[in-house]
Each structure stands twice: as structure tokens, then as C-alpha cells.
Design a protein around this motif. Sequence first.
Motif, PDB file in Angstrom:
ATOM      1  N   GLU A  10      17.964  24.368  35.960  1.00 35.15           N
ATOM      2  CA  GLU A  10      17.944  23.956  34.485  1.00 35.15           C
ATOM      3  C   GLU A  10      16.409  23.363  34.394  1.00 35.15           C
ATOM      4  OE1 GLU A  10      20.051  23.852  31.952  1.00 35.15           O
ATOM      5  OE2 GLU A  10      21.519  25.028  32.935  1.00 35.15           O
ATOM      6  N   ASP A  11      15.958  23.602  33.367  1.00 35.55           N
ATOM      7  CA  ASP A  11      14.841  22.582  32.889  1.00 35.55           C
ATOM      8  C   ASP A  11      14.980  21.211  32.272  1.00 35.55           C
ATOM      9  OD1 ASP A  11      11.843  21.778  32.396  1.00 35.55           O
ATOM     10  OD2 ASP A  11      11.810  23.322  30.750  1.00 35.55           O
TER      11      ASP A  11
ATOM     12  N   ASP B  87      15.475  18.009  30.525  1.00 32.28           N
ATOM     13  CA  ASP B  87      14.757  16.968  29.694  1.00 32.28           C
ATOM     14  C   ASP B  87      15.798  15.824  29.301  1.00 32.28           C
ATOM     15  OD1 ASP B  87      13.536  15.614  27.762  1.00 32.28           O
ATOM     16  OD2 ASP B  87      12.746  16.917  26.529  1.00 32.28           O
TER      17      ASP B  87
ATOM     18  N   GLU C  44      15.573  13.795  27.457  1.00 30.19           N
ATOM     19  CA  GLU C  44      15.674  13.612  25.935  1.00 30.19           C
ATOM     20  C   GLU C  44      16.609  14.415  24.839  1.00 30.19           C
ATOM     21  OE1 GLU C  44      14.393  10.704  24.458  1.00 30.19           O
ATOM     22  OE2 GLU C  44      14.193  10.332  26.573  1.00 30.19           O
ATOM     23  N   GLU C  45      16.845  15.502  25.607  1.00 27.00           N
ATOM     24  CA  GLU C  45      17.361  16.925  25.177  1.00 27.00           C
ATOM     25  C   GLU C  45      18.762  16.593  25.336  1.00 27.00           C
ATOM     26  OE1 GLU C  45      17.004  21.353  26.073  1.00 27.00           O
ATOM     27  OE2 GLU C  45      14.920  20.464  25.536  1.00 27.00           O
ATOM     28  N   GLU C  46      19.729  16.952  24.220  1.00 24.55           N
ATOM     29  CA  GLU C  46      21.248  16.729  24.059  1.00 24.55           C
ATOM     30  C   GLU C  46      21.855  17.620  25.373  1.00 24.55           C
ATOM     31  OE1 GLU C  46      24.857  17.056  21.396  1.00 24.55           O
ATOM     32  OE2 GLU C  46      23.294  17.126  20.513  1.00 24.55           O
ATOM     33  N   ASP C  47      21.481  18.777  25.680  1.00 22.61           N
ATOM     34  CA  ASP C  47      22.145  19.656  26.587  1.00 22.61           C
ATOM     35  C   ASP C  47      22.035  19.041  27.951  1.00 22.61           C
ATOM     36  OD1 ASP C  47      23.053  21.202  24.866  1.00 22.61           O
ATOM     37  OD2 ASP C  47      21.578  22.934  25.100  1.00 22.61           O
ATOM     38  N   SER C  48      20.767  18.757  28.292  1.00 30.27           N
ATOM     39  CA  SER C  48      20.318  17.931  29.470  1.00 30.27           C
ATOM     40  C   SER C  48      21.139  16.846  29.820  1.00 30.27           C
ATOM     41  CB  SER C  48      18.739  17.883  29.555  1.00 30.27           C
ATOM     42  OG  SER C  48      17.876  19.031  29.640  1.00 30.27           O
ATOM     43  N   ALA C  49      21.119  15.898  28.714  1.00 33.41           N
ATOM     44  CA  ALA C  49      21.894  14.595  28.907  1.00 33.41           C
ATOM     45  C   ALA C  49      23.351  14.967  29.089  1.00 33.41           C
ATOM     46  CB  ALA C  49      21.724  13.768  27.558  1.00 33.41           C
ATOM     47  N   ARG C  50      23.940  15.880  28.299  1.00 31.56           N
ATOM     48  CA  ARG C  50      25.271  16.299  28.440  1.00 31.56           C
ATOM     49  C   ARG C  50      25.578  16.803  29.939  1.00 31.56           C
ATOM     50  NH1 ARG C  50      26.165  19.954  24.792  1.00 31.56           N
ATOM     51  NH2 ARG C  50      26.363  18.218  23.166  1.00 31.56           N
TER      52      ARG C  50
END
Length: 192
Positions: A24-25, A27, A29-35
Motif C-alpha cells: 500500500e501507499d 498515508d 491522513e487518508e481514511e483508507d490507510s488509517a482504517r
Amino acid sequence: MSENEEEYYADERWQNWLDRLRDEDLDPEEEDSARLLLNLQDDVAIAVAKIVTDYQDGDLDEEETLDELAKIRDTVLAEPDIADEDTLMLVDGVQTSLVAVFYSAEQYVADGVADEADVTEYVQAAAGAEDEEDFDRALGLAACAGTRIIDGEDLPMELADDLEYGLVVEWVNGLDSLQSALAQPEVVEEDE
């Protein structure tokens, strides 16, 4: 080990999560990464909650429970093989949050429920110890809060809002995952 459980949390499961994070890339701050990072954390907390629940139900004795917790702890807290520094830092944050989950479960099994204060008081005392740079004491107090959560006391999440960002906030984040896992021990699917 209880009859209906083959393994609470396989090393392969953790490695699958790490493989996914490498691809994954990320971030934060990004919802998908945080989830994704939260799902990783929750997945481990669910395994810990299942072990503690089996201990409470008498399916595991103290020694078996501590052995199972140690197996998962050793897998999850090992240095991950991740080349990307940013991803490594994010995984380290998840590992830091989970430290309190493991210590809470181990303390609960070995010593029972801490009974000198409530969850809020233990967390506030942990923050005070962190301010004094007494990190071992801070972790011990966070684990005391965790034993109370395992015993059914609620962790008020607004508590973290009043704390200065640091280890205790990370640990409270992990304890929140543990509280959720104890309430709803549903497996997090790796492909969510």
C-alpha cells in the motif's frame, strides 16, 4: 489450548498484514490507510480478547494463557521487515499501541484486576508518570487501566483528548481496541 481453537493468532496472519502494508501507499491522513492500520490493530486485540475470554471461561489455565499471549506478543512486537521508513513508522505506532494490550492481558491473568483506582485515574497517573519520564511506571499504570477494561469498566475515549500526545495516548488507543474487541470479538477480514 481450548478444543475449538487451533491457533489464536498465527505468525502467518501477521505477515499477511505486513505484506499488505508493504504493497500500500500508506498515508495516515487518508481514511483508507488509517482504517487499514486500525484493522491491523483491532485484529490483534481481538485475538488477545479471545485468549482472555477463554481464560475467564476456564478453557485455558494461567500458564496456557500466558504462553498464548507471549506467542502473539513475540510475533507482533518483533522488528518488521519493511524497507519503507514511513510504513515502518506507522507499523511501529500500531505496535506501540498494542504493547499496553499485551501487558494488560498478562497482568490481568497473573495478578487479577487492579483495584486501587478506576480506569480514568490510572490513565491520568500514567500520563503523569510519562511527564516525569518514568516510562516503565507509565506502562504499568496503563496496564492497570487495561485490567479494569478487561473486567468490564468502560474507557472514556474523551480521556485521550485531555492528554498530551505521547506513549500514553498510543497505549490508550490500544486499550480502546481491546475494549472494542471484548465487546465484539469479530474477526477483522484482512481484505476489508
